[in-house]
Scaffold this motif. Structure first.
Motif, short mmCIF file in Angstrom:
data_model
loop_
_atom_site.label_atom_id
_atom_site.label_comp_id
_atom_site.label_asym_id
_atom_site.label_seq_id
_atom_site.Cartn_x
_atom_site.Cartn_y
_atom_site.Cartn_z
N HIS A 100 28.79 42.93 48.44
CA HIS A 100 28.60 44.23 47.77
C HIS A 100 29.85 44.62 46.99
O HIS A 100 29.76 45.12 45.86
CB HIS A 100 28.27 45.30 48.81
N PHE A 101 31.02 44.40 47.58
CA PHE A 101 32.28 44.73 46.92
C PHE A 101 32.41 43.97 45.59
O PHE A 101 32.75 44.55 44.55
CB PHE A 101 33.44 44.39 47.86
N LEU A 102 32.14 42.68 45.63
CA LEU A 102 32.26 41.88 44.41
C LEU A 102 31.29 42.35 43.34
O LEU A 102 31.65 42.52 42.17
CB LEU A 102 32.03 40.40 44.73
N ASN A 103 30.05 42.57 43.73
CA ASN A 103 29.05 43.00 42.75
C ASN A 103 29.33 44.39 42.22
O ASN A 103 29.10 44.67 41.04
CB ASN A 103 27.65 42.93 43.38
N ALA A 104 29.81 45.28 43.08
CA ALA A 104 30.12 46.64 42.63
C ALA A 104 31.20 46.62 41.55
O ALA A 104 31.13 47.36 40.56
CB ALA A 104 30.54 47.50 43.81
N HIS A 105 32.19 45.76 41.73
CA HIS A 105 33.26 45.72 40.74
C HIS A 105 32.87 44.95 39.50
O HIS A 105 33.36 45.26 38.40
CB HIS A 105 34.53 45.17 41.38
N ALA A 155 27.63 40.91 58.71
CA ALA A 155 27.85 42.24 58.14
C ALA A 155 29.07 42.23 57.22
O ALA A 155 29.06 42.87 56.15
CB ALA A 155 28.02 43.26 59.25
N ALA A 156 30.13 41.51 57.62
CA ALA A 156 31.33 41.43 56.78
C ALA A 156 31.03 40.72 55.47
O ALA A 156 31.51 41.13 54.40
CB ALA A 156 32.44 40.72 57.54
N LEU A 157 30.26 39.65 55.51
CA LEU A 157 29.90 38.94 54.29
C LEU A 157 29.04 39.80 53.39
O LEU A 157 29.18 39.75 52.16
CB LEU A 157 29.18 37.63 54.63
N ARG A 208 24.69 35.51 49.29
CA ARG A 208 24.57 36.95 49.51
C ARG A 208 24.96 37.77 48.28
O ARG A 208 24.45 38.88 48.08
CB ARG A 208 25.42 37.36 50.71
N SER A 209 25.86 37.23 47.48
CA SER A 209 26.29 37.95 46.28
C SER A 209 25.45 37.63 45.06
O SER A 209 25.46 38.37 44.07
CB SER A 209 27.76 37.64 45.98
N GLY A 210 24.72 36.51 45.10
CA GLY A 210 23.95 36.09 43.93
C GLY A 210 24.81 35.55 42.81
O GLY A 210 24.39 35.51 41.66
N LEU A 211 26.02 35.09 43.14
CA LEU A 211 26.96 34.62 42.13
C LEU A 211 27.06 33.10 42.11
O LEU A 211 26.91 32.44 43.14
CB LEU A 211 28.35 35.20 42.40
N LEU A 212 27.31 32.54 40.95
CA LEU A 212 27.69 31.14 40.84
C LEU A 212 29.10 31.01 41.40
O LEU A 212 29.99 31.81 41.06
CB LEU A 212 27.67 30.70 39.37
N ALA A 213 29.34 30.05 42.28
CA ALA A 213 30.65 29.89 42.90
C ALA A 213 31.17 28.48 42.68
O ALA A 213 30.40 27.52 42.67
CB ALA A 213 30.59 30.19 44.39
N ALA A 271 37.68 41.43 40.65
CA ALA A 271 37.94 41.80 42.04
C ALA A 271 38.26 40.56 42.85
O ALA A 271 37.97 39.43 42.43
CB ALA A 271 36.73 42.53 42.64
N VAL A 272 38.85 40.78 44.04
CA VAL A 272 39.23 39.68 44.93
C VAL A 272 38.90 40.05 46.37
O VAL A 272 39.18 41.18 46.80
CB VAL A 272 40.74 39.36 44.83
N VAL A 273 38.32 39.11 47.11
CA VAL A 273 38.07 39.27 48.55
C VAL A 273 38.97 38.30 49.31
O VAL A 273 39.04 37.11 48.97
CB VAL A 273 36.59 39.00 48.89
#
Length: 305
Positions: free
Chosen positions: A290-295, A283-285, A97-102, A168-170
């Protein structure tokens, strides 16, 4: 939101049999793995790797040619159970959902490796990302339950070692008070379909043994959080750890850390695991992604200017 979905999930969680005697840690790990292990979501490729000297799982969204950031994930399980494999679905879905390498780290577990082994492993993983040349402002972190507390402890240890902080941190249902002093340990005992207080006390016994459970790297609620990156905290209203999240948000705000607290009504511990069957989980994910990408975007904009 679907009350029917929430009710069905609560009933499912309450239907899990509870052993009359507490199994040994290895038995708990086997049982937890059998219940929790799900494959990575479609569209996410996984591979085994090593980070900070520990085995790890890497997750890459296949639709993203060049991920715009790196997510370091620390799984939950009371510092005693769990692994990257038990959290493959959750970590992979957040990556998708974030499009990030994890990368999810298989940090050492108690009681074989008590505190501060997990913190040492988290810090070693973060150090290696930095040593490999990853811009700290292209790194974000996330974790659930004990892994959320470990995420904070890792960043406190990094700060105290003079290392830069990530963007950022979730934190999903963070366990940040091993003294178990939150009022919700008692007020939510009937509402929580997963834990009783003794479950958490046993995990704390294994992790800290006779040590000080209020020390900041074991219980980050009691730390000075000054200098930490923006936090998103998500917690269910129907869990013993509700007040860990609420008090953590207050402590972060008092220490001038940007913090967002979301409390999901009628939801259990780490409800995000149940995406696909619970609308609130998906919805929470989405909000977490969005939070991670925004930061990440904000951090890059600041670097450009």
């Amino acid at each position: 939101m679907s009350q029917q979905q929430r009710d069905a999930l609560d009933a499912l969680l309450r239907s899990a049999p509870r052993a009359q005697t507490r199994p040994a840690p290895e038995q708990q790990r086997t049982g937890f793995a059998a219940i929790m292990t799900r494959p990575a979501p479609e569209g996410v490729a996984t591979r085994e790797t090593v980070l900070g000297g520990r085995p790890a799982l890497e997750f890459k969204p296949v639709a993203v040619a060049t991920p715009r950031g790196h997510l370091l994930y620390l799984h939950g399980g009371g510092y005693v159970i769990g692994s990257p494999e038990t959290h493959t679905a959750l970590t992979g879905e957040l990556a998708r959902r974030s499009g990030l390498l994890a990368t999810s780290v298989d940090y050492r577990l108690a009681p074989e490796h008590p505190f501060p082994a997990a913190v040492d492993d988290g810090l070693a993983a973060y150090r290696e990302l930095l040593a490999a040349g990853t811009d700290p402002q292209a790194i974000v972190m996330a974790g659930d339950s004990a892994g959320a507390g470990l995420s904070l402890a890792t960043l406190l240890a990094a700060r105290d070692a003079g290392l830069p902080q990530p963007a950022a941190v979730v934190l999903f249902s963070p366990w940040v008070d091993l003294t178990l002093d939150g009022a919700s340990m008692r007020t939510k005992q009937d509402a929580d379909p997963i834990f009783i207080e003794d479950d958490l006390r046993t995990f704390a016994d294994f992790y800290v043994a006779a040590g000080d459970r209020a020390q900041p790297l074991a219980s980050p609620l009691f730390a000075d959080l000054t200098g930490l990156p923006p936090l998103l905290i998500q917690v269910g209203a129907n869990e013993l750890l509700l007040d860990d999240a609420v008090r953590l948000a207050g402590r972060a705000g008092a220490d001038n850390v940007e913090v967002t607290l979301e409390i999901g009504p009628g939801l259990p511990h780490v409800f995000q695991h149940h995406y696909g069957n619970l609308d609130e989980a998906g919805a929470a994910l989405d909000r977490a992604a969005h939070f991670l990408n925004a930061h990440l975007s904000s951090a890059r904009a600041e670097l450009v200017h």
